[in-house]
Design an enzyme around this catalytic site. Structure first.
Site, PDB file in Angstrom:
ATOM      1  N   ASP A 150       0.858  -1.193   0.000  1.00  0.00           N
ATOM      2  CA  ASP A 150       0.000   0.000   0.000  1.00  0.00           C
ATOM      3  C   ASP A 150       0.893   1.242   0.000  1.00  0.00           C
ATOM      4  OD1 ASP A 150      -2.031   1.883   0.348  1.00  0.00           O
ATOM      5  OD2 ASP A 150      -3.192   0.532   1.624  1.00  0.00           O
ATOM      6  N   ASP A 164      -3.344   7.400  -3.505  1.00  0.00           N
ATOM      7  CA  ASP A 164      -3.254   6.221  -2.645  1.00  0.00           C
ATOM      8  C   ASP A 164      -3.503   5.000  -3.539  1.00  0.00           C
ATOM      9  OD1 ASP A 164      -3.445   4.498  -0.478  1.00  0.00           O
ATOM     10  OD2 ASP A 164      -5.183   5.475   0.432  1.00  0.00           O
ATOM     11  N   HIS A 207     -12.124   5.994   0.719  1.00  0.00           N
ATOM     12  CA  HIS A 207     -12.221   7.286   1.401  1.00  0.00           C
ATOM     13  C   HIS A 207     -11.929   8.416   0.445  1.00  0.00           C
ATOM     14  CE1 HIS A 207      -7.805   6.971   1.273  1.00  0.00           C
ATOM     15  NE2 HIS A 207      -8.033   5.694   1.517  1.00  0.00           N
ATOM     16  N   HIS A 239      -7.241  10.353   4.806  1.00  0.00           N
ATOM     17  CA  HIS A 239      -8.597   9.847   4.994  1.00  0.00           C
ATOM     18  C   HIS A 239      -9.552  10.994   5.290  1.00  0.00           C
ATOM     19  CE1 HIS A 239      -6.251   6.102   5.940  1.00  0.00           C
ATOM     20  NE2 HIS A 239      -7.038   5.710   4.974  1.00  0.00           N
ATOM     21  N   GLU A 244     -10.986   1.016  -2.316  1.00  0.00           N
ATOM     22  CA  GLU A 244     -10.094  -0.078  -1.908  1.00  0.00           C
ATOM     23  C   GLU A 244     -10.823  -1.291  -1.346  1.00  0.00           C
ATOM     24  OE1 GLU A 244      -7.414   0.722   1.394  1.00  0.00           O
ATOM     25  OE2 GLU A 244      -8.231   2.736   1.563  1.00  0.00           O
ATOM     26  N   GLU A 289      -6.368  -1.171  -4.735  1.00  0.00           N
ATOM     27  CA  GLU A 289      -6.759   0.230  -4.507  1.00  0.00           C
ATOM     28  C   GLU A 289      -6.244   1.156  -5.596  1.00  0.00           C
ATOM     29  OE1 GLU A 289      -5.125   2.037  -0.923  1.00  0.00           O
ATOM     30  OE2 GLU A 289      -6.736   3.522  -0.892  1.00  0.00           O
TER      31      GLU A 289
HETATM   32 MN    MN Z   1      -3.900   2.707   0.637  1.00  0.00          MN
HETATM   33 MN    MN Z   2      -6.629   4.152   1.148  1.00  0.00          MN
END
Ligand code: MN
Ligand code: MN
Length: 288
Positions: A80, A91, A152, A160, A185, A277
């Site tokens: 991630d 992200d 998010h 977030h 995600e 994601e």
């Molecule tokens: Mn992430």
């Molecule tokens: Mn994320």
């Protein structure tokens, strides 16, 4: 908007580079640091420490400064990665299995859930419709979505923010608006479909700007404010800057409620977990 596209481009390259590092016997610490260095080489900053979460750990596991863990054959790795350019965050995450393909369908389930969610994203779509699409896709494979993890919004120096993008139909009829920046995600598991709080991760975030009288802690706090602002950072980064003694200052700042530490997030029944994601600008498309 420009900075989001730049951030997304760097994020994508960092992910592609990260995939090449996932091999049997590779050190988790090397993987994280090499990706973080790549992000900076490409002209971005880390929006959070690179997470390398294994098997039943769904998220929030970043290597410690002295981490000696290595990847073993059969590990299911969730990588991630977060990048920011002038605070504009992107992200992304991907799942890679080390040397086997036992969990190919589990990985496909989260990837296809992400693809199907992306297909319906446009202004006016309800959050619950995205969640429902993710849930249906994962269940079609015979797995469960992790319902207490979610996508998010992202915002300036914020990973977030609102809205929460559910991984199931959560009855939220809020509609997406043009130009919202959101990360989708899906997580798929052969376990229960929930994560719980595990061990402390060494990942922190500034939550209260009050000061401290302790000299060392104050120095570290002003570094955090300057360098990371409200974005997550980790013990490893602070130790690199201030030496291993900085652990005490972090403890003090945490006890005073100035910074908070995240825990790693294991699946509640120790089920195997996959994640996919991407970040998207509503009405414009995927940026990473
Ligand atoms: Mn992430
Ligand atoms: Mn994320």
């Amino acid at each position: 908007m420009e900075d989001y596209f730049k951030s997304g481009e760097i994020c994508k390259k960092a992910r592609e580079y990260g995939i090449t590092l996932i091999k049997e016997k590779a050190k988790l610490l090397d993987i994280a640091e090499k990706i973080e260095n790549k992000i900076m080489e490409l002209g971005g900053e880390c929006a959070f420490p690179v997470d390398v979460s294994l098997n039943h750990i769904a998220a929030h596991d970043t290597p410690k400064f002295n981490d000696d863990r290595i990847l073993n054959k059969g590990d299911v790795v969730k990588l991630d990665i977060g990048v920011h350019v002038n605070g504009k965050v992107s992200d992304t995450a991907i799942t890679v299995e080390v040397g086997t393909n036992k969990y190919e369908r589990l990985t496909k389930a989260s990837e296809e859930a992400l693809d199907n969610a992306m297909k319906i994203i446009k202004p006016g779509v309800k959050l619950r419709e995205i969640g429902s699409e993710i849930q249906k896709t994962i269940q079609k494979y015979g797995f469960s979505p992790i319902i207490n993890l979610s996508g998010h919004g992202v915002d300036e120096y914020e990973v977030h923010s609102k809205p929460i993008i559910p991984n199931c139909d959560n009855n939220d009829s809020t509609e997406l608006k043009e130009n919202m920046v959101i990360a989708i995600e899906p997580f798929a598991t052969d376990g229960e479909g929930k994560v719980t709080e595990g061990k402390p991760s060494g990942i922190y975030e500034l939550i209260n700007e009050k000061n401290t009288r302790n000299n060392n802690a104050r120095k570290i706090l002003s570094f955090i404010k300057e360098k990371y602002k409200t974005l997550p950072f980790c013990e490893r980064w602070i130790i690199k800057e201030f030496g291993v003694g900085a652990k005490l200052s972090l403890l003090l700042l945490e006890r005073k409620g100035i910074i908070k530490q995240f825990n790693v997030l294991p699946e509640i029944k120790k089920g195997q977990v996959s994640q996919a994601e991407r970040t998207v600008i509503v009405g414009k498309g995927v940026i990473n």
